[in-house]
Scaffold this active site. Sequence first.
Site, PDB file in Angstrom:
ATOM      1  N   LYS A   1      -0.019   4.264  -0.158  1.00 17.29           N
ATOM      2  CA  LYS A   1      -0.688   5.456   0.423  1.00 17.29           C
ATOM      3  C   LYS A   1      -0.516   6.631  -0.554  1.00 17.29           C
ATOM      4  O   LYS A   1      -0.470   6.416  -1.754  1.00 17.29           O
ATOM      5  CB  LYS A   1      -0.112   5.760   1.805  1.00 17.29           C
ATOM      6  CG  LYS A   1      -0.013   4.499   2.685  1.00 17.29           C
ATOM      7  CD  LYS A   1       0.273   4.802   4.118  1.00 17.29           C
ATOM      8  CE  LYS A   1       0.473   3.505   4.880  1.00 17.29           C
ATOM      9  NZ  LYS A   1       0.365   3.666   6.298  1.00 17.29           N
TER      10      LYS A   1
ATOM     11  N   GLU B   1      -5.537  -4.813  10.859  1.00 14.84           N
ATOM     12  CA  GLU B   1      -4.493  -3.803  10.953  1.00 14.84           C
ATOM     13  C   GLU B   1      -4.691  -2.987  12.229  1.00 14.84           C
ATOM     14  O   GLU B   1      -5.404  -1.969  12.223  1.00 14.84           O
ATOM     15  CB  GLU B   1      -4.559  -2.876   9.742  1.00 14.84           C
ATOM     16  CG  GLU B   1      -4.326  -3.569   8.423  1.00 14.84           C
ATOM     17  CD  GLU B   1      -3.705  -2.619   7.410  1.00 14.84           C
ATOM     18  OE1 GLU B   1      -2.603  -2.888   6.970  1.00 14.84           O
ATOM     19  OE2 GLU B   1      -4.329  -1.590   7.108  1.00 14.84           O
TER      20      GLU B   1
ATOM     21  N   SER C   1       3.405  -2.385  10.220  1.00  9.70           N
ATOM     22  CA  SER C   1       4.866  -2.445  10.385  1.00  9.70           C
ATOM     23  C   SER C   1       5.458  -3.806  10.038  1.00  9.70           C
ATOM     24  O   SER C   1       6.393  -4.263  10.692  1.00  9.70           O
ATOM     25  CB  SER C   1       5.261  -2.008  11.801  1.00  9.70           C
ATOM     26  OG  SER C   1       4.875  -0.667  12.027  1.00  9.70           O
TER      27      SER C   1
ATOM     28  N   GLY D   1       2.447   2.190  10.520  1.00 11.02           N
ATOM     29  CA  GLY D   1       3.367   3.295  10.295  1.00 11.02           C
ATOM     30  C   GLY D   1       4.169   3.680  11.521  1.00 11.02           C
ATOM     31  O   GLY D   1       4.838   4.721  11.534  1.00 11.02           O
TER      32      GLY D   1
ATOM     33  N   HIS E   1      -9.453   1.400   5.374  1.00  9.75           N
ATOM     34  CA  HIS E   1      -8.113   1.537   5.957  1.00  9.75           C
ATOM     35  C   HIS E   1      -8.206   2.493   7.147  1.00  9.75           C
ATOM     36  O   HIS E   1      -8.985   3.449   7.133  1.00  9.75           O
ATOM     37  CB  HIS E   1      -7.135   2.072   4.903  1.00  9.75           C
ATOM     38  CG  HIS E   1      -5.714   2.046   5.357  1.00  9.75           C
ATOM     39  ND1 HIS E   1      -5.195   2.990   6.211  1.00  9.75           N
ATOM     40  CD2 HIS E   1      -4.717   1.167   5.113  1.00  9.75           C
ATOM     41  CE1 HIS E   1      -3.924   2.693   6.463  1.00  9.75           C
ATOM     42  NE2 HIS E   1      -3.609   1.590   5.802  1.00  9.75           N
TER      43      HIS E   1
ATOM     44  N   ASN F   1       0.862  -1.178   0.000  1.00 10.39           N
ATOM     45  CA  ASN F   1       0.000   0.000   0.000  1.00 10.39           C
ATOM     46  C   ASN F   1       0.900   1.230   0.000  1.00 10.39           C
ATOM     47  O   ASN F   1       1.550   1.516   0.999  1.00 10.39           O
ATOM     48  CB  ASN F   1      -0.896  -0.022   1.250  1.00 10.39           C
ATOM     49  CG  ASN F   1      -1.697   1.257   1.416  1.00 10.39           C
ATOM     50  OD1 ASN F   1      -1.837   2.036   0.472  1.00 10.39           O
ATOM     51  ND2 ASN F   1      -2.207   1.485   2.616  1.00 10.39           N
TER      52      ASN F   1
ATOM     53  N   GLU G   1      -6.487   4.860   8.117  1.00  6.59           N
ATOM     54  CA  GLU G   1      -6.278   6.287   7.809  1.00  6.59           C
ATOM     55  C   GLU G   1      -7.541   6.905   7.227  1.00  6.59           C
ATOM     56  O   GLU G   1      -7.780   8.105   7.385  1.00  6.59           O
ATOM     57  CB  GLU G   1      -5.067   6.440   6.871  1.00  6.59           C
ATOM     58  CG  GLU G   1      -3.770   6.221   7.646  1.00  6.59           C
ATOM     59  CD  GLU G   1      -2.607   5.676   6.828  1.00  6.59           C
ATOM     60  OE1 GLU G   1      -2.640   5.779   5.594  1.00  6.59           O
ATOM     61  OE2 GLU G   1      -1.674   5.140   7.447  1.00  6.59           O
TER      62      GLU G   1
HETATM   63  C1  PEP Z   1      -0.763   0.093   5.902  1.00  8.52           C
HETATM   64  O1  PEP Z   1      -0.712   1.205   5.421  1.00  8.52           O
HETATM   65  O2  PEP Z   1      -1.750  -0.628   5.645  1.00  8.52           O
HETATM   66  C2  PEP Z   1       0.312  -0.374   6.755  1.00  8.52           C
HETATM   67  C3  PEP Z   1       0.208  -1.541   7.316  1.00  8.52           C
HETATM   68  O3  PEP Z   1       1.392   0.470   6.913  1.00  8.52           O
HETATM   69  P1  PEP Z   1       2.837   0.107   7.573  1.00  8.52           P
HETATM   70  O4  PEP Z   1       3.266  -1.218   7.003  1.00  8.52           O
HETATM   71  O5  PEP Z   1       3.737   1.222   7.132  1.00  8.52           O
HETATM   72  O6  PEP Z   1       2.648   0.032   9.043  1.00  8.52           O
END
Ligand code: PEP
Length: 245
Positions: free
Chosen positions: A10, A160, A202, A166, A91, A8, A93
Amino acid sequence: MKCLVLGNWKSNGDAAALKTFLADFAPVKRALIDGYRTGLAVPYHLIAAGDFGSAWVGAQNVSAFQPGAFTGEISAQMLTDMGTNFGLVGHSERRHLMGESVAQTRDKLANLKENQVYPILCVGETLDERKQGRLHEILLEQLAALDVFGTADAFAVAYEPVWAIGTGVAATAADVAEAHRFLRTTLQERGYGHVPLMYGGSVKPANAAELAAIDDVHGFLVGGASLDAATFADIDRLFLEAKGL
Ligand code: PEP
């Protein structure tokens, strides 16, 4: 689909970055493994900007509306028109920064389904919610959007935890195993036992093997670490090795 390792990007990346990524991303050229896909959710303007080979290209969002007078919205029909394979919905965000509701995620999932774009619902709790012992309650609340699906529909769910996205701090293997067990049981009870469960938050080469070894983890959604082709390919390889694929 049984297993998915998806990136992803973003709101990152441009045409030059995608060109470099696709030139370096070895799995794109590899023969397809039955029931498994890797791929990338890119910003809208890059969906039709590259040759993704055997990899999937995805959108990070979709309109909750049908095509019409909704200035600035990208409909599911438009995603199909661009050759989009999968779409992320809910998501964290979008839920937490853009105020996306469960009702909106439901409409978005329905629109993807109607337009044959593989839907992936992201669910997860904040740190406060986890500390208050509300993990299951929050997951159930967000899973309510799945009622647009029949038991034969193809879609995935990505767990998630918001506090792991992040931040560089992934959930522990025990946390992931517990949440995925709960999701698996809940989905099975609703006739969705075939649905792959991805983990996101992460994921990086250093923790990919341990997390992939968990039975109920059927894939990853990778944010930051998917921006670099070699790093993402490493995660993909570690996942496949752990699963014996
Ligand atoms: C994501 O954006 O879905 C995500 C898991 O980000 P990250 O791997 O950077 O934590």
